[in-house]
Enzyme design. Structure first.
Site, PDB file in Angstrom:
ATOM      1  N   ASP A  90      93.231 -58.526  -0.200  1.00 15.14           N
ATOM      2  CA  ASP A  90      92.561 -59.171  -1.332  1.00 15.14           C
ATOM      3  C   ASP A  90      93.186 -58.670  -2.636  1.00 15.14           C
ATOM      4  O   ASP A  90      93.179 -57.455  -2.895  1.00 15.14           O
ATOM      5  CB  ASP A  90      91.073 -58.773  -1.267  1.00 15.14           C
ATOM      6  N   GLU A 122      91.150 -65.088  -6.177  1.00 14.81           N
ATOM      7  CA  GLU A 122      89.972 -65.851  -6.601  1.00 14.81           C
ATOM      8  C   GLU A 122      90.348 -66.865  -7.678  1.00 14.81           C
ATOM      9  O   GLU A 122      91.163 -66.564  -8.562  1.00 14.81           O
ATOM     10  CB  GLU A 122      88.902 -64.896  -7.161  1.00 14.81           C
ATOM     11  N   GLU A 189      82.194 -69.128  -1.411  1.00 14.11           N
ATOM     12  CA  GLU A 189      81.132 -68.110  -1.473  1.00 14.11           C
ATOM     13  C   GLU A 189      79.951 -68.631  -2.286  1.00 14.11           C
ATOM     14  O   GLU A 189      80.124 -69.106  -3.422  1.00 14.11           O
ATOM     15  CB  GLU A 189      81.685 -66.815  -2.097  1.00 14.11           C
TER      16      GLU A 189
HETATM   17  O1  KIV Z   1      85.943 -58.826  -1.004  1.00 16.40           O
HETATM   18  C1  KIV Z   1      85.468 -59.421  -0.033  1.00 16.40           C
HETATM   19  O2  KIV Z   1      85.001 -58.817   0.947  1.00 16.40           O
HETATM   20  C2  KIV Z   1      85.458 -60.866  -0.082  1.00 16.40           C
HETATM   21  C3  KIV Z   1      84.638 -61.587   0.944  1.00 16.40           C
HETATM   22  C4  KIV Z   1      83.218 -61.454   0.588  1.00 16.40           C
HETATM   23  C5  KIV Z   1      85.056 -62.990   1.115  1.00 16.40           C
HETATM   24  O3  KIV Z   1      86.057 -61.444  -0.928  1.00 16.40           O
END
Ligand code: KIV
Length: 272
Positions: A90, A122, A189
């Site tokens: 992420d 995002e 989300e």
């Molecule tokens: O950071 C995370 O765990 C996420 C999920 C909630 C999709 O972005």
């Protein structure tokens, strides 16, 4: 398993094929080797090293303080543990917003240094160019629409997104922009079920819901939430499949008692 009995690794083409066949995609988060190994052995399709790390592991109030160094550090052991699952790193706040070049460089770090198989970022239209450049460098990109926690202060809290017609229209448009930019899937989300269904039916790439209802092509939860480890708060979309907080605390208390009372270690745990 393949015809030869080998474990089939999950790739972007496997994920695309799952949507075509109507097979639901499973995704969970992990931030360490042991948890990732457990998820992989259980058969999860995608392991997300989410920036939720900031809240459930590092103890921050939001995901905003999480750095690239934090993410790389925690993605490395997850990649080492995953033999079948696809590992997605992420992109943390401010690792892709400043410039497309910086976004590409940081996405590359997840692949080169941390062994990830793709990245997530995002946003919609505003990250389309970065998505295009990252994808054209051969890095799979997962989008994230609806409640995007890195924008919590702009959104005014952790709330359902896309309830009003204009916001719903923009989210649908953003999903098409991300698909066109080359994203291989999109997390939805905190999105009303009907809107998530409309988006899912309007694009060819899979949607993965977290508070997005039953019609998404897949589902994701934060593992620490669904195992009942993280107790600070529990959003409505979380189902606790067990309450590890209780059983872990019980085990720790028993250990404390046994040490204090001279019961542990027994002969079977001692060397002679
Ligand atoms: O950071 C995370 O765990 C996420 C999920 C909630 C999709 O972005």
């Amino acid at each position: 398993m393949s015809k030869e009995g080998k474990m089939n690794k999950v790739t972007t083409s496997v994920i695309a094929e799952m949507k075509r066949k109507g097979e639901r995609i499973t995704m969970l988060t992990a931030y360490d080797y042991s948890t990732a190994a457990l998820l992989d052995e259980a058969g999860v399709d995608i392991i997300l090293v989410g920036d939720s790390l900031g809240m459930v592991v590092l103890g921050y109030d939001s995901t905003l303080p999480v750095t690239m160094e934090d993410m790389i550090h925690h993605t490395k052991p997850v990649s080492r543990a995953a033999s079948r699952a696809m590992v997605i790193g992420d992109m943390p706040f401010m690792s892709y917003q400043v410039s497309v070049e910086e976004a590409l460089r940081n996405a590359g770090r997840f692949m080169k240094e941390a062994g990830a198989h793709g990245i997530k970022l995002e946003g919609g239209m505003e990250v389309a160019e970065a998505t295009r450049r990252i994808v054209s460098a051969g890095i799979p990109v997962m989008g994230h629409l609806g409640l995007t926690p890195q924008s919590v202060h702009q959104l005014g809290g952790y709330k359902v997104q896309g309830r009003e017609d204009e916001a719903a229209r923009r989210m649908l448009e953003d999903s098409k922009i991300l698909e066109e930019a080359g994203a291989f899937s999109i997390v939805l989300e905190c999105v009303p079920t009907g809107l998530a269904e409309e988006i899912t039916n309007s694009i060819e790439i899979p949607t993965i819901g977290i508070g997005g209802g039953i019609h998404c092509d897949g589902q994701v939860l934060v593992t620490n939430d669904m195992l009942g480890i993280f107790e600070k708060f529990t959003p409505k979309f979380v189902k606790k499949y067990t309450d590890l907080n209780v059983s872990m605390k019980e085990a720790v208390r028993q250990y404390l008692d046994e040490v204090r009372n001279g019961v542990f270690p027994g002969e079977e745990h001692s060397f002679f």
